[in-house]
Structure formats: structure tokens, C-alpha cells
Design a protein around this motif. Sequence first.
Motif, PDB file in Angstrom:
ATOM      1  N   MET A 171      -5.285  -0.567   8.996  1.00 37.36           N
ATOM      2  CA  MET A 171      -5.760  -0.696   7.618  1.00 37.36           C
ATOM      3  C   MET A 171      -7.165  -1.271   7.607  1.00 37.36           C
ATOM      4  O   MET A 171      -8.031  -0.812   6.841  1.00 37.36           O
ATOM      5  CB  MET A 171      -4.830  -1.602   6.821  1.00 37.36           C
ATOM      6  CG  MET A 171      -3.440  -1.029   6.686  1.00 37.36           C
ATOM      7  SD  MET A 171      -2.873  -0.916   4.982  1.00 37.36           S
ATOM      8  CE  MET A 171      -2.591  -2.581   4.549  1.00 37.36           C
ATOM      9  N   ARG A 190     -10.462   0.578   6.206  1.00 39.19           N
ATOM     10  CA  ARG A 190     -11.213  -0.047   5.117  1.00 39.19           C
ATOM     11  C   ARG A 190     -12.698  -0.119   5.470  1.00 39.19           C
ATOM     12  O   ARG A 190     -13.582   0.198   4.686  1.00 39.19           O
ATOM     13  CB  ARG A 190     -10.670  -1.454   4.863  1.00 39.19           C
ATOM     14  CG  ARG A 190     -11.134  -2.077   3.585  1.00 39.19           C
ATOM     15  CD  ARG A 190     -10.362  -1.509   2.423  1.00 39.19           C
ATOM     16  NE  ARG A 190     -11.197  -1.349   1.250  1.00 39.19           N
ATOM     17  CZ  ARG A 190     -10.789  -0.766   0.125  1.00 39.19           C
ATOM     18  NH1 ARG A 190      -9.569  -0.265   0.034  1.00 39.19           N
ATOM     19  NH2 ARG A 190     -11.594  -0.672  -0.893  1.00 39.19           N
ATOM     20  N   TYR A 234     -14.231   3.250   5.495  1.00 36.69           N
ATOM     21  CA  TYR A 234     -14.429   3.749   4.127  1.00 36.69           C
ATOM     22  C   TYR A 234     -15.656   3.100   3.498  1.00 36.69           C
ATOM     23  O   TYR A 234     -16.523   3.781   2.953  1.00 36.69           O
ATOM     24  CB  TYR A 234     -13.188   3.475   3.288  1.00 36.69           C
ATOM     25  CG  TYR A 234     -13.419   3.772   1.821  1.00 36.69           C
ATOM     26  CD1 TYR A 234     -13.459   5.086   1.374  1.00 36.69           C
ATOM     27  CD2 TYR A 234     -13.648   2.749   0.903  1.00 36.69           C
ATOM     28  CE1 TYR A 234     -13.709   5.377   0.048  1.00 36.69           C
ATOM     29  CE2 TYR A 234     -13.889   3.028  -0.422  1.00 36.69           C
ATOM     30  CZ  TYR A 234     -13.931   4.346  -0.849  1.00 36.69           C
ATOM     31  OH  TYR A 234     -14.195   4.630  -2.158  1.00 36.69           O
ATOM     32  N   THR A 268       5.789   7.713  -0.700  1.00 33.29           N
ATOM     33  CA  THR A 268       4.488   7.446  -0.086  1.00 33.29           C
ATOM     34  C   THR A 268       4.117   8.551   0.893  1.00 33.29           C
ATOM     35  O   THR A 268       2.961   8.979   0.960  1.00 33.29           O
ATOM     36  CB  THR A 268       4.511   6.113   0.683  1.00 33.29           C
ATOM     37  OG1 THR A 268       5.470   5.267   0.088  1.00 33.29           O
ATOM     38  CG2 THR A 268       3.166   5.471   0.694  1.00 33.29           C
ATOM     39  N   ASN A 290      -4.789   6.224  -6.548  1.00 36.90           N
ATOM     40  CA  ASN A 290      -5.945   5.756  -5.794  1.00 36.90           C
ATOM     41  C   ASN A 290      -5.876   6.302  -4.367  1.00 36.90           C
ATOM     42  O   ASN A 290      -5.145   5.786  -3.536  1.00 36.90           O
ATOM     43  CB  ASN A 290      -5.954   4.224  -5.777  1.00 36.90           C
ATOM     44  CG  ASN A 290      -7.168   3.676  -5.071  1.00 36.90           C
ATOM     45  OD1 ASN A 290      -7.927   4.442  -4.470  1.00 36.90           O
ATOM     46  ND2 ASN A 290      -7.358   2.371  -5.134  1.00 36.90           N
ATOM     47  N   ARG A 322      -6.402   3.859  -1.281  1.00 38.71           N
ATOM     48  CA  ARG A 322      -5.296   2.989  -0.869  1.00 38.71           C
ATOM     49  C   ARG A 322      -4.245   3.752  -0.088  1.00 38.71           C
ATOM     50  O   ARG A 322      -3.695   3.263   0.897  1.00 38.71           O
ATOM     51  CB  ARG A 322      -4.667   2.326  -2.102  1.00 38.71           C
ATOM     52  CG  ARG A 322      -5.262   0.949  -2.341  1.00 38.71           C
ATOM     53  CD  ARG A 322      -4.666   0.281  -3.558  1.00 38.71           C
ATOM     54  NE  ARG A 322      -3.214   0.213  -3.517  1.00 38.71           N
ATOM     55  CZ  ARG A 322      -2.463   0.021  -4.609  1.00 38.71           C
ATOM     56  NH1 ARG A 322      -3.029  -0.088  -5.772  1.00 38.71           N
ATOM     57  NH2 ARG A 322      -1.163  -0.046  -4.507  1.00 38.71           N
ATOM     58  N   GLN A 357      -5.591   4.432   3.304  1.00 38.40           N
ATOM     59  CA  GLN A 357      -5.586   3.198   4.086  1.00 38.40           C
ATOM     60  C   GLN A 357      -4.190   2.943   4.657  1.00 38.40           C
ATOM     61  O   GLN A 357      -4.022   2.608   5.827  1.00 38.40           O
ATOM     62  CB  GLN A 357      -6.001   2.050   3.172  1.00 38.40           C
ATOM     63  CG  GLN A 357      -6.294   0.761   3.881  1.00 38.40           C
ATOM     64  CD  GLN A 357      -6.786  -0.292   2.899  1.00 38.40           C
ATOM     65  OE1 GLN A 357      -7.344   0.039   1.851  1.00 38.40           O
ATOM     66  NE2 GLN A 357      -6.571  -1.533   3.218  1.00 38.40           N
ATOM     67  N   TRP A 358      -3.193   3.136   3.808  1.00 35.33           N
ATOM     68  CA  TRP A 358      -1.802   2.985   4.216  1.00 35.33           C
ATOM     69  C   TRP A 358      -1.475   3.972   5.348  1.00 35.33           C
ATOM     70  O   TRP A 358      -0.886   3.615   6.378  1.00 35.33           O
ATOM     71  CB  TRP A 358      -0.907   3.224   2.996  1.00 35.33           C
ATOM     72  CG  TRP A 358       0.549   3.077   3.257  1.00 35.33           C
ATOM     73  CD1 TRP A 358       1.422   4.077   3.592  1.00 35.33           C
ATOM     74  CD2 TRP A 358       1.315   1.865   3.231  1.00 35.33           C
ATOM     75  NE1 TRP A 358       2.670   3.562   3.756  1.00 35.33           N
ATOM     76  CE2 TRP A 358       2.645   2.202   3.544  1.00 35.33           C
ATOM     77  CE3 TRP A 358       0.992   0.525   2.967  1.00 35.33           C
ATOM     78  CZ2 TRP A 358       3.657   1.259   3.609  1.00 35.33           C
ATOM     79  CZ3 TRP A 358       2.023  -0.407   3.027  1.00 35.33           C
ATOM     80  CH2 TRP A 358       3.328  -0.043   3.349  1.00 35.33           C
TER      81      TRP A 358
END
Lengths: 290, 321
Positions: free
Chosen positions: A79, A83, A86, A169, A189, A192, A195-196
Motif C-alpha cells: 500500500m 501510494r 501514485y 472488493t 475512489n 483507494r 492501493q488495496w
Amino acid sequence: MFSFDLLLEAILFGILLGCFYAAVSIGLSVAFGLLDVPHVAHPAVMVFGAYCTYLLARYGWDPIVAGLVLMPFFFLLGMAIYRFYYEAFEKRGTEAGVRGLAFFFGLALIIEVGLILGFGVDQRMVEARYIGRSLALGEMRIPMRMLVAFGVAVALTAALTLYFSRTFTGRAIKAVAQDEPALRLLGANPVRIKQWAFGIATAVTALSGAMLIIVGPVEPGLDRVYIGRTFAVVVLAGLGSMTGTVAAGLILGISESIVLMQFGASWAPAVAFGLLLVVLGLRPQGLFGR
Amino acid sequence: MKAPGRPFWIGAAVAIGLAALLAGTIRYEYFFYAAYIPLTFVVLATAWNILGGYAGYVNFGTAAFFGLGAYTAVVLFKSLGAPLAVQILAAATMSGLLGFGAGLLTLRLRGIFFAIATVALIVIIQTVFINWRYVGGATGVQLLRPAPIAPFTSYIKMLFVLMALMAVTAVAIARYIETSWIGRGLRAIRDSEEAAEASGVPTLKLKVFACTVSGALMGAAGAPMPMYLSFVEPASTFELNYSIGALAGAMIGGTAHWLGPVIGALLLSSLQQVVTVTISNEVNVLVVGVLLVVFVVAAPEGILGLLTKLRRRAPTRGAPR
């Protein structure tokens, strides 16, 4: 010169090896195949996972248990990596391709050298009951460690396939892969979710690393060999296809094993890259491409 | 731009003159051993930038072109005893052909796919040479250097001046490409290949051209390497560090201008030499990795970009224009 028995043995070994290759590639299949992140540092993260497994195994942990325990930590690591990627590249948009690639290339270097500084260049291995033993099957002897890797690979692929098709998910991740702007319009989003998903990909890589050190000794520079293998599998599979990853792993495993038997070990490293070049040149969308 | 080119050619002549002067005055041979490597990386980074910087195609396979050049030279030297100039020309031709092939790959491959394909080139070509007994296979082969040619008294000084000449040539070629319509076409490809194609830019021709020139220069840079080491062996000849150095040199220096790779490669490989000698070889690779990451994240335009920013900011502080 040519013996049928030998060929059979090569194919059998190739199948086991192929499942192992599929398992080490599946994290990349998510990160690169589904999320389009040029994650050339994937093999380096995997080797890092192998070394973490090695550390835990020194305290008497079973390598597979160690790999499982590492997964949540690698999830967080993944993650964080996403992040950062990104914020630094995807958000800025322009020319992210070249720099993003250079970034992951640099990251791979840093991990590799970090491992060299921490552990030295010597090969490291772990011990467990199933390592070093083999299963006799008629004339053939199948090393137990390959069977363990085979089992984990099958379980991992099945779990991920279920996850992506059955859970909310999981489906959301597939949706991001298919049409990110549409997801944004729906009010979700995508960042997110990605990221997950990258976290999951990295968590899986921890287990791959554990398998890597079960199958054979590891050294910090091992990631360079696996760049070819993992990308060959993912590209051959068609980006993001989980079952395709297994099929592609098998193709690579069997061809490598046959080349090993027929021409010797010095030609084997070229198999993955040769296969990769052929696929890229002839059918870049892969065998099971979307 | 007033008087385009004149300052450049003066600079080029000064650089070559300086190299010759150094070769004539310094007696200490280790200096030339050490200085040869940064010059090699100037050629490699400049060559990398023609494709990577202008056209935006990332080539991780510098080592493949470099190594093919080195081995071409070895084969010619072993079989015919060919002179160095012939070796370099042949190496440039072979690696140029490889670049031509890689250029055709760009027809179908972009971004990471192209990058990974170039990594594949390294491993495949390396495997071929590992299995080729004539050039020593995996263990490599010792080479006996011939006597240096007339004005030079030592072989290593000759190689140094030669590499300086090659570096200037490479930079001149890159500069020509950058300032001509070819460079404009390549930059259009980098920004949007579809738009470029639609506006009539011959994209495939330009990409193949850039790949070929870039490959040929990398091959030429590799050709004198076996003579420099008096030895050739696959693992170190196809070392990924050549790819890393070329890419990092260009990215750190700045990819938009021909001067970027020159500055980047000179700084980076001099720093690497210092770190290797004073600390260790591992830390040296670490330095490259960290610098590469820091630059692509914090200073995407490289050192040149930083300098331009500084210069732009300076007049507002009151300096007269």
C-alpha cells in the motif's frame, strides 16, 4: 540420445516447476496485469520476502508459516509503495511511463543492494522437514519441496480467483482494471481500490518469496533472473488473467525443463526471455488476453 | 539561437584537444584507466537518450548492444587480427543491426513491454556467447594487446583519446538529431504517438532510425572494452550495470537536451568510481539506485532542469537582464 522416459520426467518436473512459476508471477499479474503499474521491482520484493522468511526460519519457524505471517506486513508495504507511486507519478500524469519505470528499476536496485549489505552475496537457504526429501514414483524421484510449492501455488491461485470473482472488493478491483473513469463517475475512489489491490499483490509476493527459498537457495541477485520469468508468464497469460497465469507458468516450466534436459543448464535462462520475445513480437495481448 | 553550432564545435574541439593534451602530459597511467570509464558512459548515456529521452522508449538493454559490440570486436580480432578501427566499425554495424531489429519491435511494443523486451535481448545474446566456445564460453578469453599506433606510447592512452573522440562524435550525432526535424518528430512520438502519426510524422521510420543509431553507438562504445581489459567474459560484458549507468546518467543529467546525458554520465560515473574505491562496489550501486529514484521523483527534468530553474529565478532577484 532421445529417451521417452527422460522426456516424461522432464514434463512432470516441468509441470511442478510451472506451477511454481505461476505462483511467483501471480502478484505481478495483479500489480501489472490488472493495475498497469510497471512493477519491475516485483522480483526484488519477492527476494526480499525470501530473506524475511529466512530470518524467521532461523528462529525455527516453518517457512510457509513464516510466509503467511509476513503477508500482512507486505500488504502494508505494498500500500505504501503504491501510494508513493501514485503521488509521485500517476497523479502528475504526463510522461509517467518513462519515470515510473525508472523509479521501479531504482527501487529494485535499492532492495537488491540493501540485501547484499545486510546478508552478503552468499546463498541462503532454510530448513524444514520437507526440504531435501523426495517422493519415489517408480523410477522417478520427485523432490518434496517442489510438491510443497505446487500445493501452495494451486491454493494461492484458487484463492485469488475466488477473491476476484466472488467478493465485492475483488470485483471492484477488476472494475478498476476495466474502466477507471467509469468507476470514478459512479462515485467510487479508484485510487483507494488500486492501493488495496497493490497491497494484496505485494502480500502474495511475500508468500512467493517463502516458496522461492523453499525451492532453492536464494541470493540477492536472484531477482534479475526472475524479471524474465515473471514477466514472461504474465505477458504470456494475457494481462490480469489468473487461470491464464497458471497455464502460462506451465508452458514456461515445461519448455524450460525440456531445454534443460536436451541442451543443458547454460541454455535454460534464455528460455523465459526467448518465449517472452516471441510472445511480445507475435501476440502481445497474450494467449488468454482480455 | 544565434550562431547555432559554433560554440558547440569549439567546445568539441577543446574537449578533444584537452584529451590529447592530458595524454601527452600525464605520465600516471592509472588516470587513463579511471578516466576511460566515464567517457564510455558518456557515449552510452548519450546513445540511450536518443531513443529514451527524445522518443520516450525506455531501453533497459544497453548491455546487450554494448556486449554485442565487444564480442564482435573480439571475434574480428581473434579470427583476422583486425585493427581497432575496423573492430569499432564492425561492432557499430552489428549493434546497429540489432537496434534495427529492436526498432521493428516498437511497431508492436510500447512502454514497459518494450523495456522488458530489451532486457530479454541481454539474456538471449549473453546466453549465445556463453555457449560459443570460440570466444571462450563462460570462462572468457585472454587477449594480447598489439602495440599502440604511432604517436601514442601506451595503449591505454590511445584508448582514452579514442573514447574521448567517440564521446564527442556521439554527442555531435545526438545534437544533430535533437536540433533537426528528426528530433522534433521523435519528441512528437514521445508526447503522443497517435497524434504524431495522424499529423504525418513517419513514426515507424523515425523510431527504427533512432533505435539503429542508438544501438550502433552503444556497440561502438563496447568495441574497445575487451582491449581495455585485455580480457573478455560474458557475465561482466553483459553486466546490467551498463544498462543502469546509461539510463541513470541520462535521467539524472536531464533528457531534454544533449548536454544532460553528458553531465549526468560524467558526474555519476566519476562518483561511482570514487565510491567504489573508497567504500565498496555494493554501496556504489546503491548510490545509483538512490540517486535515480530521488531524481525521477523530485527533479524529473534532471540536473539541467534544476539549472534552468535557477537561471530563470535569478533575474527576478534584481540582476539586470
